[in-house]
Design a protein around this motif. Structure first.
Motif, short mmCIF file in Angstrom:
data_model
loop_
_atom_site.label_atom_id
_atom_site.label_comp_id
_atom_site.label_asym_id
_atom_site.label_seq_id
_atom_site.Cartn_x
_atom_site.Cartn_y
_atom_site.Cartn_z
N ASP A 1 3.00 -2.42 -11.65
CA ASP A 1 1.94 -1.43 -11.52
C ASP A 1 0.87 -1.83 -12.53
N THR A 2 -0.18 -2.47 -12.05
CA THR A 2 -1.17 -3.06 -12.97
C THR A 2 -1.90 -2.00 -13.78
N GLU B 1 0.79 -1.22 0.00
CA GLU B 1 0.00 0.00 0.00
C GLU B 1 0.83 1.27 0.00
N SER B 2 1.97 1.26 0.72
CA SER B 2 2.77 2.48 0.79
C SER B 2 3.34 2.85 -0.58
N LEU B 3 3.62 1.85 -1.40
CA LEU B 3 4.17 2.12 -2.73
C LEU B 3 3.08 2.24 -3.80
#
Lengths: 462, 243
Positions: free
Chosen positions: B122-123, B55-57
């Motif tokens: 990164d989808t 989540e942080s990234l």
């Protein structure tokens, strides 16, 4: 504005064709225009004419040349991107270069490589001095470096062939590093059964302020012997490269190795041991190829340093068989099997280390001919599809009178992905030239997915 | 004699037909999710090769042991490079998205004594058949160069702009008076001399023979900043405002 530029290009093609047509020269003009359909809708229509290339080639009495004109991608100006002209004067050829990769030597190791030297501007003088040998001399500018190369092949004497070469480049006092290379090669062909040959090269980088001329460890030795006795022939050589040999202008493939090639009638066996010479020789791997008629066996044991460190997992093996057929439809086929390493359990193909099954065939039927391929493996290829999958490929071509058509398809099925691409072209032969329309990108190794582009290439001979 | 040929022909066609569904016969199926295919699982991922969301990234990621990689020997006209390829499979109901193969360069792993490698996805940025949106942390440990032809002397061979790292993003600046609508071609080189060719990035894939990338300027500017995030193989441009 840009429409005018296209008109201008066409006008230049026309007038240059007319000019060369009128001065009794032979040659050709090729013009290519390519249009790529944009992915984004707002992109400029004319900027999608991403290529517009003109190639001129001509030859006449004592003169031949070629040059390319390209539409610059940045400001759309038409520029001469490269050129080469040769003037013949008795025993001397004078060649001028502009942005050409053309500096190379033909010694045993082809020690000066045009890819490594890169694009140059300048001149070459080649002279055939008949009884006094042959001379090549380059004086060129290479990215601001003044680059000189002299290669002199001495006249053959008693079946002994030798040449010497000398290279030097230099920029200015602010960049005082320069490179120097000196070489000598020989080939003694007196006895058919034993023909010694070899080459010695010194190559180093020097700082003009120090100029110590210390040439320890700046050398390379290459030597061997080849010969023929009846149906048997052999070739043996070794390459040794000292630690500080400067490879800046030499081919990247220059590596230390021991090579032995033997052949007897239809059987040929080559062995290449790749290693690094030193106090403790580092033995990398052996590559053995055995050719018997249409059959080829390749075995490559991986040694991680020494023969006792044999690594089965990194070792490779392949068998290939190809054959011409005189039956309807199929005219030729090839089967190849490749495997790296060994499996403890051969039951689950999904978890095999690299393997490949390769089938290829040529066919001919009803005036059509072409080639088809099938590859199943993991990976399918080391270069264009580095994953598990299978590949299907087929091409077909046919000539009808003045028309020629060609089309090809490729489909790759991965574990869950599918990649499809196609290319087609139609050509029409004119009395002195041809015109070709195409759809897609024909280089399937470059693009696995269909490229939305069309183009036209015209060629005229005069 | 003729019969022999018939058998060859039959055998050949049979092979074609049978092998035609080889991949289907193997019946490899993956439940929806994001998977890593690499040398350890022989390019066929399983449940344990799934990426998890950080989540942080705002990225999916997976960490693997460098010692689990095996490298292929890639011969680039005589010079050998050792690369290990991986792929990200985004399996979903409305059409799978699979990245192109992305190389990890053995020299970088060894020179930095790397023990673990983190692979990111990164989808939202991923494109089928492209590397965009997928990358790894080893790519921040090597030099990258921005080369192209933006007017003046082309920088393909010499004077390419070396990327500098700023907070995990690579930055290269091009100073020149650009006008809106100008276009130029570029590529990102993995070293000053382009080697290994198989790692040349054209803002879409890592390949030795892909075509050049093209950028079209949106405004008049005198400085263009190129941003390259190698951990997700993503390139974007910022045009500085002219007063």
């Amino acid at each position: 504005m840009k429409a005018k530029k296209l008109l201008l290009i066409s006008l230049i093609v026309f007038s240059v064709t007319l000019f060369f047509g009128s001065v009794d020269l032979g040659g050709s003009v090729e013009f290519n225009l390519n249009f790529e359909f944009p992915e984004e809708e707002d992109s400029n229509f004319y900027s999608n004419f991403n290529k517009a290339d003109l190639y001129f080639k001509f030859f006449g009495d004592g003169l031949r040349g070629e040059f390319n004109l390209n539409k610059d991608s940045y400001d759309n100006k038409l520029r001469v991107s490269s050129s080469e002209f040769t003037f013949n004067l008795n025993n001397v050829d004078l060649t001028t270069y502009w942005n050409r990769k053309s500096v190379s030597t033909d010694d045993w190791l082809k020690i000066v490589n045009n890819e490594k030297v890169g694009e140059i501007n300048g001149i070459k003088v080649y002279s055939d001095l008949d009884k006094f040998g042959k001379l090549n001399f380059y004086a060129v500018d290479k990215n601001g470096y003044f680059f000189n190369l002299l290669h002199y092949r001495l006249p053959e004497f008693a079946k002994i062939n030798t040449s010497i070469l000398y290279l030097k480049d230099y920029k200015n006092m602010r960049t005082p590093k320069y490179n120097e290379l000196m070489g000598f090669d020989f080939d003694i062909g007196i006895f058919e059964a034993i023909k010694p040959y070899g080459e010695v090269v010194f190559s180093y980088q020097q700082d003009i302020r120090e100029a110590s001329y210390n040439i320890d460890n700046n050398y390379l030795l290459f030597g061997g012997v080849r010969g023929k006795v009846g149906d048997f022939s052999y070739n043996f050589n070794t390459t040794y490269i000292a630690d500080k040999f400067y490879k800046g202008y030499s081919p990247d493939s220059l590596e230390e190795n021991i090579f032995l090639d033997t052949s007897y009638k239809n059987v040929r066996l080559t062995n290449k041991l790749e290693l690094n010479f030193g106090e403790d020789n580092y033995i990398d791997r052996l590559r053995t190829n055995l050719y018997i008629n249409n059959f080829e066996l390749y075995v490559s044991p991986d040694f991680e340093g020494s023969f006792s460190d044999f690594n089965l997992d990194g070792s490779e093996m392949s068998v290939t068989y190809s054959h011409n057929l005189s039956i309807p439809f199929f005219t030729w086929y090839k089967i190849s099997l490749y495997k790296q390493g060994w499996e403890d359990d051969w039951t689950d193909i999904k978890h095999y280390k690299p393997f490949r099954i390769y089938l290829e065939g040529n066919y001919k039927a009803l005036g059509f001919s072409g080639n088809m391929k099938y590859i199943f493996g993991n990976p399918v290829s080391d270069e264009f599809f580095q994953a598990f999958g299978e590949l299907y490929y087929i091409d077909v071509s046919r000539n009808f009178n003045k028309f020629s058509v060609m089309g090809k398809l490729q489909y790759i099925q991965g574990i869950v992905e599918k990649r499809f691409t196609a290319y087609a072209e139609v050509g029409y032969n004119l009395p002195n030239g041809n015109i070709k329309f195409y759809v897609g990108d024909g280089d399937f190794e470059k693009t696995l997915q269909f490229e939305r582009q069309i183009g036209v290439t015209t060629t005229f001979y005069f | 004699m003729r019969k022999k040929y018939l058998y060859v022909l039959l055998g050949f066609s049979l092979l074609f037909v049978l092998s035609g569904c080889m991949m289907n016969l193997l019946g490899i199926t993956l439940d929806p999710g994001i998977y890593l295919g690499y040398s350890k699982n022989n390019n066929v991922p399983d449940i344990e090769d799934q990426l998890t969301y950080d989540e942080s990234l705002g990225l999916y990621k997976i960490t693997i042991n460098a010692s689990d990689l095996t490298y292929s020997e890639i011969d680039e006209e005589g010079t050998k490079y050792y690369l290990s390829y991986y792929k990200i499979f985004h399996v979903k109901d409305d059409g799978n998205v699979v990245s192109s193969s992305i190389p990890i360069w053995k020299d970088i792993v060894e020179a930095n004594n790397i023990e673990t490698i983190t692979i990111y996805a990164d989808t939202k940025k991923m494109k089928d058949g492209k590397a965009v949106g997928v990358g790894d942390d080893t790519k921040l440990l090597q030099d990258w160069y921005f080369a192209g032809d933006w007017g003046g002397k082309p920088t393909w061979e010499e004077d390419a702009v070396k990327f500098q790292e700023e907070d995990g993003i690579l930055i290269a600046k091009v100073q020149k008076d650009f006008n809106a609508g100008d276009t130029f071609e570029y590529k990102i080189k993995p070293s000053d001399n382009w080697r290994p060719w198989s790692m040349i990035f054209n803002a879409e894939i890592y390949s030795r023979d892909s075509s050049n990338a093209v950028y079209t300027l949106k405004s008049d500017t005198d400085e263009l900043t190129v941003h390259f995030d190698p951990k997700i193989s993503f390139v974007w441009f910022v045009e500085s405002e002219v007063n």
